[in-house]
Motif scaffolding. Structure first.
Motif, PDB file in Angstrom:
ATOM      1  N   ASN A 240     -55.791  -4.412 -26.265  1.00 34.36           N
ATOM      2  CA  ASN A 240     -56.794  -3.352 -26.366  1.00 34.36           C
ATOM      3  C   ASN A 240     -57.223  -2.909 -24.967  1.00 34.36           C
ATOM      4  OD1 ASN A 240     -58.351  -5.462 -25.463  1.00 34.36           O
ATOM      5  ND2 ASN A 240     -59.435  -5.762 -27.394  1.00 34.36           N
ATOM      6  N   GLU A 241     -58.230  -2.066 -24.897  1.00 36.83           N
ATOM      7  CA  GLU A 241     -58.700  -1.532 -23.628  1.00 36.83           C
ATOM      8  C   GLU A 241     -59.896  -2.301 -23.072  1.00 36.83           C
ATOM      9  OE1 GLU A 241     -57.045   0.777 -22.112  1.00 36.83           O
ATOM     10  OE2 GLU A 241     -55.639   1.053 -23.789  1.00 36.83           O
ATOM     11  N   LEU A 242     -60.294  -3.363 -23.743  1.00 35.68           N
ATOM     12  CA  LEU A 242     -61.464  -4.130 -23.316  1.00 35.68           C
ATOM     13  C   LEU A 242     -61.049  -5.145 -22.253  1.00 35.68           C
ATOM     14  CD1 LEU A 242     -64.506  -4.697 -23.840  1.00 35.68           C
ATOM     15  CD2 LEU A 242     -63.765  -6.438 -25.493  1.00 35.68           C
ATOM     16  N   SER A 243     -61.610  -5.016 -21.068  1.00 38.04           N
ATOM     17  CA  SER A 243     -61.295  -5.949 -19.986  1.00 38.04           C
ATOM     18  C   SER A 243     -62.130  -7.216 -20.128  1.00 38.04           C
ATOM     19  CB  SER A 243     -61.566  -5.301 -18.626  1.00 38.04           C
ATOM     20  OG  SER A 243     -62.962  -5.084 -18.457  1.00 38.04           O
ATOM     21  N   THR A 244     -61.733  -8.235 -19.386  1.00 35.54           N
ATOM     22  CA  THR A 244     -62.477  -9.503 -19.420  1.00 35.54           C
ATOM     23  C   THR A 244     -63.883  -9.317 -18.866  1.00 35.54           C
ATOM     24  OG1 THR A 244     -60.409 -10.750 -19.159  1.00 35.54           O
ATOM     25  CG2 THR A 244     -62.458 -11.895 -18.627  1.00 35.54           C
ATOM     26  N   ALA A 245     -64.024  -8.547 -17.799  1.00 35.36           N
ATOM     27  CA  ALA A 245     -65.353  -8.307 -17.218  1.00 35.36           C
ATOM     28  C   ALA A 245     -66.254  -7.582 -18.212  1.00 35.36           C
ATOM     29  CB  ALA A 245     -65.215  -7.502 -15.930  1.00 35.36           C
ATOM     30  N   GLN A 246     -65.716  -6.603 -18.931  1.00 40.41           N
ATOM     31  CA  GLN A 246     -66.517  -5.894 -19.923  1.00 40.41           C
ATOM     32  C   GLN A 246     -66.924  -6.816 -21.063  1.00 40.41           C
ATOM     33  OE1 GLN A 246     -63.748  -2.770 -20.857  1.00 40.41           O
ATOM     34  NE2 GLN A 246     -64.610  -1.334 -19.363  1.00 40.41           N
ATOM     35  N   LEU A 262     -70.433 -20.159 -21.887  1.00 37.69           N
ATOM     36  CA  LEU A 262     -69.489 -19.353 -21.121  1.00 37.69           C
ATOM     37  C   LEU A 262     -69.254 -19.940 -19.736  1.00 37.69           C
ATOM     38  CD1 LEU A 262     -70.621 -15.691 -21.889  1.00 37.69           C
ATOM     39  CD2 LEU A 262     -68.910 -17.095 -23.061  1.00 37.69           C
ATOM     40  N   ARG A 263     -68.031 -19.730 -19.259  1.00 39.34           N
ATOM     41  CA  ARG A 263     -67.676 -20.136 -17.904  1.00 39.34           C
ATOM     42  C   ARG A 263     -66.591 -19.202 -17.393  1.00 39.34           C
ATOM     43  NH1 ARG A 263     -64.214 -25.531 -16.441  1.00 39.34           N
ATOM     44  NH2 ARG A 263     -63.808 -25.067 -14.244  1.00 39.34           N
ATOM     45  N   THR A 264     -66.901 -18.413 -16.356  1.00 38.89           N
ATOM     46  CA  THR A 264     -65.927 -17.479 -15.789  1.00 38.89           C
ATOM     47  C   THR A 264     -65.151 -18.177 -14.665  1.00 38.89           C
ATOM     48  OG1 THR A 264     -67.606 -16.628 -14.272  1.00 38.89           O
ATOM     49  CG2 THR A 264     -67.293 -15.455 -16.358  1.00 38.89           C
ATOM     50  N   LEU A 265     -63.887 -17.847 -14.537  1.00 40.38           N
ATOM     51  CA  LEU A 265     -63.017 -18.457 -13.541  1.00 40.38           C
ATOM     52  C   LEU A 265     -61.796 -17.568 -13.349  1.00 40.38           C
ATOM     53  CD1 LEU A 265     -61.111 -21.416 -15.218  1.00 40.38           C
ATOM     54  CD2 LEU A 265     -62.522 -19.842 -16.488  1.00 40.38           C
ATOM     55  N   THR A 266     -60.881 -18.019 -12.514  1.00 42.89           N
ATOM     56  CA  THR A 266     -59.635 -17.305 -12.255  1.00 42.89           C
ATOM     57  C   THR A 266     -58.459 -18.220 -12.593  1.00 42.89           C
ATOM     58  OG1 THR A 266     -60.648 -16.010 -10.482  1.00 42.89           O
ATOM     59  CG2 THR A 266     -58.243 -16.099 -10.527  1.00 42.89           C
ATOM     60  N   VAL A 267     -57.512 -17.707 -13.367  1.00 42.78           N
ATOM     61  CA  VAL A 267     -56.331 -18.471 -13.771  1.00 42.78           C
ATOM     62  C   VAL A 267     -55.096 -17.667 -13.411  1.00 42.78           C
ATOM     63  CG1 VAL A 267     -55.077 -19.494 -15.707  1.00 42.78           C
ATOM     64  CG2 VAL A 267     -57.575 -19.608 -15.642  1.00 42.78           C
ATOM     65  N   LEU A 268     -54.211 -18.256 -12.617  1.00 41.45           N
ATOM     66  CA  LEU A 268     -52.977 -17.585 -12.189  1.00 41.45           C
ATOM     67  C   LEU A 268     -53.264 -16.235 -11.541  1.00 41.45           C
ATOM     68  CD1 LEU A 268     -50.734 -18.367 -15.321  1.00 41.45           C
ATOM     69  CD2 LEU A 268     -50.714 -19.520 -13.103  1.00 41.45           C
ATOM     70  N   GLY A 269     -54.374 -16.160 -10.817  1.00 41.95           N
ATOM     71  CA  GLY A 269     -54.744 -14.934 -10.137  1.00 41.95           C
ATOM     72  C   GLY A 269     -55.347 -13.871 -11.035  1.00 41.95           C
ATOM     73  N   ARG A 270     -55.691 -14.224 -12.267  1.00 50.07           N
ATOM     74  CA  ARG A 270     -56.246 -13.255 -13.214  1.00 50.07           C
ATOM     75  C   ARG A 270     -57.657 -13.687 -13.624  1.00 50.07           C
ATOM     76  NH1 ARG A 270     -51.253 -13.347 -17.541  1.00 50.07           N
ATOM     77  NH2 ARG A 270     -49.574 -13.686 -16.015  1.00 50.07           N
ATOM     78  N   PRO A 271     -58.552 -12.723 -13.896  1.00 44.89           N
ATOM     79  CA  PRO A 271     -59.878 -13.082 -14.409  1.00 44.89           C
ATOM     80  C   PRO A 271     -59.743 -13.818 -15.745  1.00 44.89           C
ATOM     81  CG  PRO A 271     -59.823 -10.793 -13.699  1.00 44.89           C
ATOM     82  CD  PRO A 271     -58.405 -11.271 -13.686  1.00 44.89           C
ATOM     83  N   ALA A 272     -60.574 -14.820 -15.937  1.00 44.11           N
ATOM     84  CA  ALA A 272     -60.503 -15.624 -17.159  1.00 44.11           C
ATOM     85  C   ALA A 272     -61.899 -16.033 -17.584  1.00 44.11           C
ATOM     86  CB  ALA A 272     -59.625 -16.860 -16.950  1.00 44.11           C
ATOM     87  N   LEU A 273     -62.002 -16.447 -18.842  1.00 47.92           N
ATOM     88  CA  LEU A 273     -63.299 -16.812 -19.424  1.00 47.92           C
ATOM     89  C   LEU A 273     -63.108 -17.956 -20.404  1.00 47.92           C
ATOM     90  CD1 LEU A 273     -66.345 -16.179 -20.024  1.00 47.92           C
ATOM     91  CD2 LEU A 273     -65.504 -14.664 -21.842  1.00 47.92           C
ATOM     92  N   ASP A 309     -53.281  -9.002 -16.872  1.00 44.59           N
ATOM     93  CA  ASP A 309     -52.793  -8.825 -15.508  1.00 44.59           C
ATOM     94  C   ASP A 309     -53.932  -9.075 -14.527  1.00 44.59           C
ATOM     95  OD1 ASP A 309     -54.335  -6.421 -15.310  1.00 44.59           O
ATOM     96  OD2 ASP A 309     -52.732  -5.343 -16.330  1.00 44.59           O
ATOM     97  N   SER A 310     -53.589  -9.144 -13.269  1.00 47.11           N
ATOM     98  CA  SER A 310     -54.586  -9.463 -12.237  1.00 47.11           C
ATOM     99  C   SER A 310     -55.599  -8.348 -12.036  1.00 47.11           C
ATOM    100  CB  SER A 310     -53.871  -9.766 -10.916  1.00 47.11           C
ATOM    101  OG  SER A 310     -53.095  -8.648 -10.508  1.00 47.11           O
ATOM    102  N   LEU A 347     -42.181 -10.850 -19.606  1.00 54.39           N
ATOM    103  CA  LEU A 347     -42.939  -9.952 -18.733  1.00 54.39           C
ATOM    104  C   LEU A 347     -43.163  -8.583 -19.353  1.00 54.39           C
ATOM    105  CD1 LEU A 347     -41.292 -10.762 -15.284  1.00 54.39           C
ATOM    106  CD2 LEU A 347     -43.491 -11.531 -16.136  1.00 54.39           C
ATOM    107  N   ARG A 348     -42.315  -8.178 -20.298  1.00 55.33           N
ATOM    108  CA  ARG A 348     -42.481  -6.857 -20.882  1.00 55.33           C
ATOM    109  C   ARG A 348     -43.782  -6.738 -21.691  1.00 55.33           C
ATOM    110  NH1 ARG A 348     -38.317  -9.117 -23.919  1.00 55.33           N
ATOM    111  NH2 ARG A 348     -38.848  -9.628 -26.085  1.00 55.33           N
ATOM    112  N   SER A 349     -44.405  -7.915 -21.949  1.00 58.09           N
ATOM    113  CA  SER A 349     -45.669  -7.873 -22.692  1.00 58.09           C
ATOM    114  C   SER A 349     -46.844  -7.544 -21.787  1.00 58.09           C
ATOM    115  CB  SER A 349     -45.911  -9.214 -23.387  1.00 58.09           C
ATOM    116  OG  SER A 349     -46.086 -10.238 -22.421  1.00 58.09           O
ATOM    117  N   VAL A 350     -46.619  -7.558 -20.456  1.00 55.22           N
ATOM    118  CA  VAL A 350     -47.688  -7.255 -19.512  1.00 55.22           C
ATOM    119  C   VAL A 350     -47.607  -5.774 -19.173  1.00 55.22           C
ATOM    120  CG1 VAL A 350     -48.667  -7.776 -17.272  1.00 55.22           C
ATOM    121  CG2 VAL A 350     -47.584  -9.584 -18.611  1.00 55.22           C
TER     122      VAL A 350
END
Length: 351
Positions: A240-246, A262-273, A309-310, A347-350
């Motif tokens: 969808n169009e909803l980002s992790t930050a949103q 909740l706990r925000t962090l970075t995984v493999l260079g990507r925002p994560a929650l 994605d990052s 990778l085609r899923s990204v």
């Protein structure tokens, strides 16, 4: 049988053999103990290494004794100066033996001189014979198929998810990953070890190519699930169009960040929650009336959501773990699973 062989084998074959076997098993068990943080295995590996060190010392002493033979000994077993001097004088005074005429006193036919076996030759032969066995023991878990190793086996198969008909949204470019592909990525041989239950085997594995609810089939949401006796792991992807930050901001506005832990962090260079939510429990009766009970809250589940994605342009991978008992692994387990699984998704899923 092994004890009989060790008693029958000559010293210069038996001892190198024990050294090779002890060194290989000791080093391999110690390596696996350090890798899996197993204290019992570490003790066993140390025992093998100590045993090997003792055998090496025995061989070294035997080689020194062969190079420096003791000429004579006193009654109590210790050589005396007088005996040593007498032995040396006798050796100097003894005439050199005259060479015998050719053929004199010799029986007809070739004669093989009585010769003591060479210890170095026997040692090299023993090591050469068992080198292949040592290599097989060392490389076995990495080269040979681990059919009987429940910690690296996959009893459940994802093959039954390959023939399902995909919704129209999966024909988009780039094409979203399918449930079958997620199942193959999740159903890893080492998943049980990553969960902290290395002796368990997957009891079921499945994948479905769904679409998100209330989107009229326009948002792909494939998922896969692997069950163990202790934990169940679910992997899904939402396009969808909803980002992790949103999403984090929405939870804060709703005031549910405390309930969800909740706990925000970075995984493999990507925002994560990281978040927690109760599962849903539905009771369905299979009796004559076919009645079902009300929807209830099930055990608590822990979810790690990682942006596709990052740049966090929308969508996420969600890894959820729960158990019937309500016990949950620590957050490090979810991070370890994500770091192993996400790079294997096509990778085609990204986007």
């Amino acid at each position: 049988m092994l004890g009989l062989l060790l008693r029958v084998l000559p010293f210069w074959v038996r001892e190198p053999l024990l050294i090779v076997v002890g060194a290989v098993f000791g080093a391999r068990i110690t390596y696996l103990a350090v890798h899996d943080q197993d204290r019992v295995a570490a003790v066993i590996g140390a025992v093998f290494l100590v045993f090997t060190a003792i055998r090496v010392r025995v061989v070294v002493r035997a080689l020194r004794a062969r190079r420096n033979p003791v000429p004579a000994a006193s009654a109590d077993g210790a050589p005396t100066d007088a005996v040593a001097r007498a032995w040396a004088q006798a050796q100097l005074a003894a005439p050199a033996p005259a060479p015998a005429p050719a053929g004199a006193g010799l029986p007809p036919g070739p004669v093989t001189a009585g010769k003591e076996p060479n210890p170095w030759g026997q040692a090299v032969a023993a090591v050469a014979v068992f080198a292949a066995i040592a290599a097989a023991v060392w490389l076995g878990p990495d080269v040979l198929p681990a059919d009987n190793d429940t910690s690296t086996s996959r009893a459940a198969s994802c093959s039954d998810t390959e023939d399902e008909e995909l919704p129209a949204v999966y024909g988009k470019t780039p094409r979203p990953v399918t449930g079958a592909e997620l199942c193959e990525a999740l159903n890893r041989p080492d998943l049980a070890r990553l969960l902290g239950t290395p002796t368990e085997t997957a009891t079921s594995a499945s994948g479905t190519s769904n679409t998100a609810a209330l989107t009229d089939g326009k948002v792909a949401q494939p998922e896969a699930e692997v069950r163990f006796d202790t934990y169940t792991v679910n992997l899904s992807a939402t396009y969808n169009e909803l980002s992790t930050a949103q999403y984090v901001n929405l939870l804060k506005i709703a005031g549910t960040e405390g309930e969800k832990d909740l706990r925000t962090l970075t995984v493999l260079g990507r925002p994560a929650l990281l978040s927690s939510d109760p599962t849903m429990k539905i009771e369905i009766s299979l009796g004559d009336e076919g009645s079902s009970g009300p929807v209830q809250q099930g055990p608590l589940a822990r979810t790690l959501s990682v942006a596709l994605d990052s740049k966090d342009r929308g969508g996420s991978y969600d890894i959820t773990v729960w158990s019937e008992s309500g016990a949950l692994p620590d957050d490090g387990v979810l991070l370890g699973i994500a770091e192993k699984i996400l790079p294997t998704i096509p990778l085609r899923s990204v986007r």
